[in-house]
Design a protein around this motif. Structure first.
Motif, PDB file in Angstrom:
ATOM      1  N   SER A  48      -5.933  25.564  50.904  1.00 33.34           N
ATOM      2  CA  SER A  48      -6.112  24.988  52.235  1.00 33.34           C
ATOM      3  C   SER A  48      -6.850  25.976  53.128  1.00 33.34           C
ATOM      4  CB  SER A  48      -4.755  24.610  52.822  1.00 33.34           C
ATOM      5  OG  SER A  48      -4.898  24.031  54.095  1.00 33.34           O
ATOM      6  N   SER A  49      -6.117  26.689  53.961  1.00 33.76           N
ATOM      7  CA  SER A  49      -6.702  27.720  54.819  1.00 33.76           C
ATOM      8  C   SER A  49      -5.587  28.618  55.305  1.00 33.76           C
ATOM      9  CB  SER A  49      -7.438  27.101  56.013  1.00 33.76           C
ATOM     10  OG  SER A  49      -6.506  26.671  57.003  1.00 33.76           O
ATOM     11  N   TRP A  50      -5.969  29.732  55.925  1.00 36.39           N
ATOM     12  CA  TRP A  50      -4.945  30.642  56.429  1.00 36.39           C
ATOM     13  C   TRP A  50      -4.134  29.994  57.550  1.00 36.39           C
ATOM     14  CZ3 TRP A  50      -5.000  31.804  61.566  1.00 36.39           C
ATOM     15  CH2 TRP A  50      -6.211  31.682  62.253  1.00 36.39           C
ATOM     16  N   ARG A  51      -4.692  29.016  58.232  1.00 37.46           N
ATOM     17  CA  ARG A  51      -3.965  28.368  59.331  1.00 37.46           C
ATOM     18  C   ARG A  51      -2.730  27.624  58.811  1.00 37.46           C
ATOM     19  NH1 ARG A  51      -7.103  28.790  63.846  1.00 37.46           N
ATOM     20  NH2 ARG A  51      -9.305  29.255  63.457  1.00 37.46           N
ATOM     21  N   ALA A  52      -2.832  27.091  57.599  1.00 34.92           N
ATOM     22  CA  ALA A  52      -1.688  26.392  57.013  1.00 34.92           C
ATOM     23  C   ALA A  52      -0.540  27.335  56.723  1.00 34.92           C
ATOM     24  CB  ALA A  52      -2.125  25.681  55.731  1.00 34.92           C
ATOM     25  N   VAL A  53      -0.827  28.636  56.590  1.00 28.42           N
ATOM     26  CA  VAL A  53       0.224  29.638  56.387  1.00 28.42           C
ATOM     27  C   VAL A  53       1.203  29.626  57.551  1.00 28.42           C
ATOM     28  CG1 VAL A  53       0.600  32.140  56.397  1.00 28.42           C
ATOM     29  CG2 VAL A  53      -1.089  31.137  54.848  1.00 28.42           C
ATOM     30  N   ALA A  92       2.824  27.396  65.645  1.00 27.95           N
ATOM     31  CA  ALA A  92       1.731  26.459  65.898  1.00 27.95           C
ATOM     32  C   ALA A  92       0.609  27.128  66.680  1.00 27.95           C
ATOM     33  CB  ALA A  92       2.260  25.243  66.662  1.00 27.95           C
ATOM     34  N   THR A  93       0.971  27.991  67.628  1.00 30.66           N
ATOM     35  CA  THR A  93      -0.037  28.727  68.393  1.00 30.66           C
ATOM     36  C   THR A  93      -0.851  29.644  67.492  1.00 30.66           C
ATOM     37  OG1 THR A  93       1.397  28.667  70.346  1.00 30.66           O
ATOM     38  CG2 THR A  93      -0.413  30.258  70.361  1.00 30.66           C
ATOM     39  N   CYS A  94      -0.176  30.321  66.565  1.00 32.94           N
ATOM     40  CA  CYS A  94      -0.881  31.180  65.607  1.00 32.94           C
ATOM     41  C   CYS A  94      -1.883  30.367  64.781  1.00 32.94           C
ATOM     42  CB  CYS A  94       0.116  31.856  64.668  1.00 32.94           C
ATOM     43  SG  CYS A  94       1.132  33.145  65.428  1.00 32.94           S
ATOM     44  N   ALA A  95      -1.471  29.189  64.352  1.00 36.08           N
ATOM     45  CA  ALA A  95      -2.346  28.351  63.525  1.00 36.08           C
ATOM     46  C   ALA A  95      -3.585  27.907  64.282  1.00 36.08           C
ATOM     47  CB  ALA A  95      -1.575  27.142  63.018  1.00 36.08           C
ATOM     48  N   GLY A 119      -7.304  38.548  69.240  1.00 35.48           N
ATOM     49  CA  GLY A 119      -6.365  38.922  70.297  1.00 35.48           C
ATOM     50  C   GLY A 119      -5.315  37.863  70.541  1.00 35.48           C
ATOM     51  N   LEU A 120      -5.729  36.597  70.531  1.00 31.66           N
ATOM     52  CA  LEU A 120      -4.773  35.504  70.731  1.00 31.66           C
ATOM     53  C   LEU A 120      -3.779  35.445  69.585  1.00 31.66           C
ATOM     54  CD1 LEU A 120      -3.768  32.999  72.214  1.00 31.66           C
ATOM     55  CD2 LEU A 120      -5.544  31.664  71.040  1.00 31.66           C
ATOM     56  N   LEU A 121      -4.268  35.617  68.361  1.00 27.07           N
ATOM     57  CA  LEU A 121      -3.364  35.589  67.211  1.00 27.07           C
ATOM     58  C   LEU A 121      -2.364  36.741  67.274  1.00 27.07           C
ATOM     59  CD1 LEU A 121      -2.433  34.500  64.494  1.00 27.07           C
ATOM     60  CD2 LEU A 121      -4.264  35.812  63.395  1.00 27.07           C
ATOM     61  N   ILE A 122      -2.834  37.931  67.618  1.00 25.70           N
ATOM     62  CA  ILE A 122      -1.944  39.091  67.680  1.00 25.70           C
ATOM     63  C   ILE A 122      -0.895  38.901  68.770  1.00 25.70           C
ATOM     64  CG2 ILE A 122      -1.871  41.554  68.272  1.00 25.70           C
ATOM     65  CD1 ILE A 122      -4.619  41.784  66.848  1.00 25.70           C
ATOM     66  N   GLY A 123      -1.301  38.371  69.925  1.00 25.67           N
ATOM     67  CA  GLY A 123      -0.337  38.109  70.993  1.00 25.67           C
ATOM     68  C   GLY A 123       0.704  37.083  70.590  1.00 25.67           C
ATOM     69  N   ALA A 124       0.252  35.997  69.930  1.00 25.89           N
ATOM     70  CA  ALA A 124       1.193  34.968  69.474  1.00 25.89           C
ATOM     71  C   ALA A 124       2.139  35.525  68.414  1.00 25.89           C
ATOM     72  CB  ALA A 124       0.419  33.769  68.928  1.00 25.89           C
ATOM     73  N   ARG A 125       1.628  36.403  67.552  1.00 23.91           N
ATOM     74  CA  ARG A 125       2.479  37.027  66.536  1.00 23.91           C
ATOM     75  C   ARG A 125       3.569  37.877  67.183  1.00 23.91           C
ATOM     76  NH1 ARG A 125       3.632  36.265  61.543  1.00 23.91           N
ATOM     77  NH2 ARG A 125       3.157  38.316  60.694  1.00 23.91           N
ATOM     78  N   ALA A 126       3.224  38.568  68.273  1.00 22.56           N
ATOM     79  CA  ALA A 126       4.217  39.399  68.956  1.00 22.56           C
ATOM     80  C   ALA A 126       5.345  38.541  69.526  1.00 22.56           C
ATOM     81  CB  ALA A 126       3.537  40.203  70.069  1.00 22.56           C
ATOM     82  N   ASN A 162       5.639  26.729  58.895  1.00 26.08           N
ATOM     83  CA  ASN A 162       6.873  26.989  59.642  1.00 26.08           C
ATOM     84  C   ASN A 162       7.294  25.812  60.516  1.00 26.08           C
ATOM     85  OD1 ASN A 162       7.182  29.662  58.713  1.00 26.08           O
ATOM     86  ND2 ASN A 162       5.762  30.420  60.262  1.00 26.08           N
ATOM     87  N   VAL A 163       6.337  24.966  60.893  1.00 31.26           N
ATOM     88  CA  VAL A 163       6.648  23.894  61.852  1.00 31.26           C
ATOM     89  C   VAL A 163       7.618  22.867  61.269  1.00 31.26           C
ATOM     90  CG1 VAL A 163       5.678  22.060  63.273  1.00 31.26           C
ATOM     91  CG2 VAL A 163       4.503  24.266  63.113  1.00 31.26           C
TER      92      VAL A 163
END
Length: 440
Positions: free
Chosen positions: A158-163, A87-90, A96-103, A167-168
């Motif tokens: 949709s959008s990349w955020r739905a990717v 959800a944070t990634c979305a 930077g925030l996306l990369i950190g959440a991915r880690a 998972n949710v």
């Protein structure tokens, strides 16, 4: 009771598939994410590598945590973390925030995946156990094939955020079913090697970072040093090790790790290069780009099924050479006829992987199985991360054309033939191990 066990198995399989889907879906959507969030071109590689790097480094520790504190408990903690970080990634508003959440997402996945085999063995016995374990390979094969297509479809409509949001609900469903899983832990609870985990994680990060971004070879040397210290620490410990050192009593297992790293570096690197070429060079849409990977994925899944059912039993580890040879042909032809070459390469991938895992694990003793599987999986993920870093960098820094990256991949396959030969064990007569189902 039996029905509850099979429903619990569904939760485990969905969790396994979520991990593989997340890696392949994001790989297809990465250029679109970069176009929306901006940032450096190198961030495209980090969207994938930031996930696989902690996942690879923490897999073994994740398995040990399940052995000590209970596999179902750690599984549920990991799935919860995976849902929250998805959800944070979305919701990420900058790279930077996306990369950190991915880690963090990769770290939570490392808590989930190692528990699967132990929980299945706790819930099933006899023929039911064989059937339950036999479901892993087909499910992972289907996830591998559908991942790029699903990523392209979701991003397109949709959008990349739905990717990430997909998972949710999946994760919530897994948590709802997880109470049907039996709790289990190791009879002798192992100690957690905190120092070894820190050395392994930091060393892996310092090896990958210069390849992805900085070209700082001092950092690379520091990473190699930390990994060497981790190995030395494991040799000196008498208990609480990350891995069973008895695995290395035969040189074949060490060479199997090297073979795994090289092969999966090629697999992950080539698929990333194909996606980048489709979107950045040819300016194709994300759906069309994902369809470009269909020949590779479908051919790999079909060849893996045929190899597992018939070919490994007849030809044994010699099938590894056939698979690598077919893959090499595909890579050499790819610059001239991409889609047919990807189908040929996919056949090689499927033939090799089934024979490889059978050969790598057939000599492993029962008490070493968990450590061996975890180590092979970790090295596989580490190799995939290096492949994304190395081949992605070659593509992005050489006029965004795939030829050079594909030729280098072909050279790595040639080296893999040599390491695969060194991992083979001499056998008396014609003894062929049972084929091993490959989860990834």
């Amino acid at each position: 009771m039996n029905n509850k066990r099979w429903i619990g198995l569904i939760a485990l399989l969905v969790a396994e598939a979520m991990n593989l889907l997340d890696a392949t879906i994001v790989q297809v959507a990465a250029p679109v994410i970069h176009g929306d969030l901006g940032g450096r071109t190198a961030d495209i590689q980090w969207f994938s590598a930031a996930y696989t790097l902690p996942f690879a480094a923490l897999l073994i520790t994740g398995g040990r945590l399940g052995d000590r504190f209970g596999r179902r408990r750690i599984f549920r903690i990991g799935v919860t973390g995976f849902v929250l970080t998805s959800a944070t990634c979305a919701l990420a508003t900058e790279p930077g925030l996306l990369i950190g959440a991915r880690a963090i997402q990769g770290a939570t996945a490392a808590l989930v995946i190692p528990q699967t085999i132990g929980l299945i063995k706790s819930g099933f016995t006899g023929r039911s156990l064989s059937k339950a374990l036999g479901t892993i390979g087909p499910v992972m094969g289907l996830a591998g094939i559908s991942g790029p297509l699903l990523g392209g479809f979701i991003t397109e409509v949709s959008s990349w955020r739905a990717v990430f949001l997909v998972n949710v609900p999946l994760g919530i469903a897994v948590l709802a079913l997880s109470h049907l899983l039996p709790e289990s832990a190791a009879p002798q609870r192992p100690r957690i090697d905190v120092l070894g985990t820190v050395l392994l994680t930091a060393g892996t990060a310092l090896v990958v970072y210069p390849i992805l971004q900085s070209r700082d070879w001092v950092l690379l040397a520091g990473g190699v040093l930390l990994l060497g210290l981790c190995v030395l620490l494991q040799r000196r410990r008498t208990n609480g090790r990350l891995i069973e050192l008895s695995l290395f009593a035969h040189r074949g297992f060490a060479w199997a790790l090297g073979t795994s790293a090289l092969f999966f570096a090629v697999m992950s690197g080539v698929t990333l290069v194909v996606v980048l070429h489709q979107q950045l060079t040819l300016h194709h849409g994300v759906m069309r780009s994902s369809l470009a990977l269909l020949p590779w994925s479908a051919a790999s899944g079909a060849a893996s099924l045929i190899a597992g059912q018939w070919l490994v039993a007849r030809f044994g580890s010699r099938l590894m050479y056939v698979g690598l040879g077919v893959l090499l042909v595909g890579l050499v032809v790819a610059p001239y006829a991409l889609l047919p070459a990807l189908a040929v390469g996919g056949v090689g991938v499927g033939l090799f992987t089934t024979a490889f895992f059978t050969e790598a694990l057939h000599r492993v003793e029962p008490h070493e199985t968990g450590s061996a599987a975890g180590l092979l999986n970790a090295v596989q993920q580490f190799g995939g991360t290096l492949g994304v870093a190395a081949f992605g960098s070659v593509f992005l820094h050489h006029a965004q054309t795939p030829e050079r990256a594909l030729w280098i991949a072909a050279a790595v396959v040639v080296v893999t033939v040599a390491t695969a030969h060194l991992m083979r064990s001499p056998r008396r007569g014609r003894v062929v191990p049972e084929p091993v189902s490959t989860a990834r």
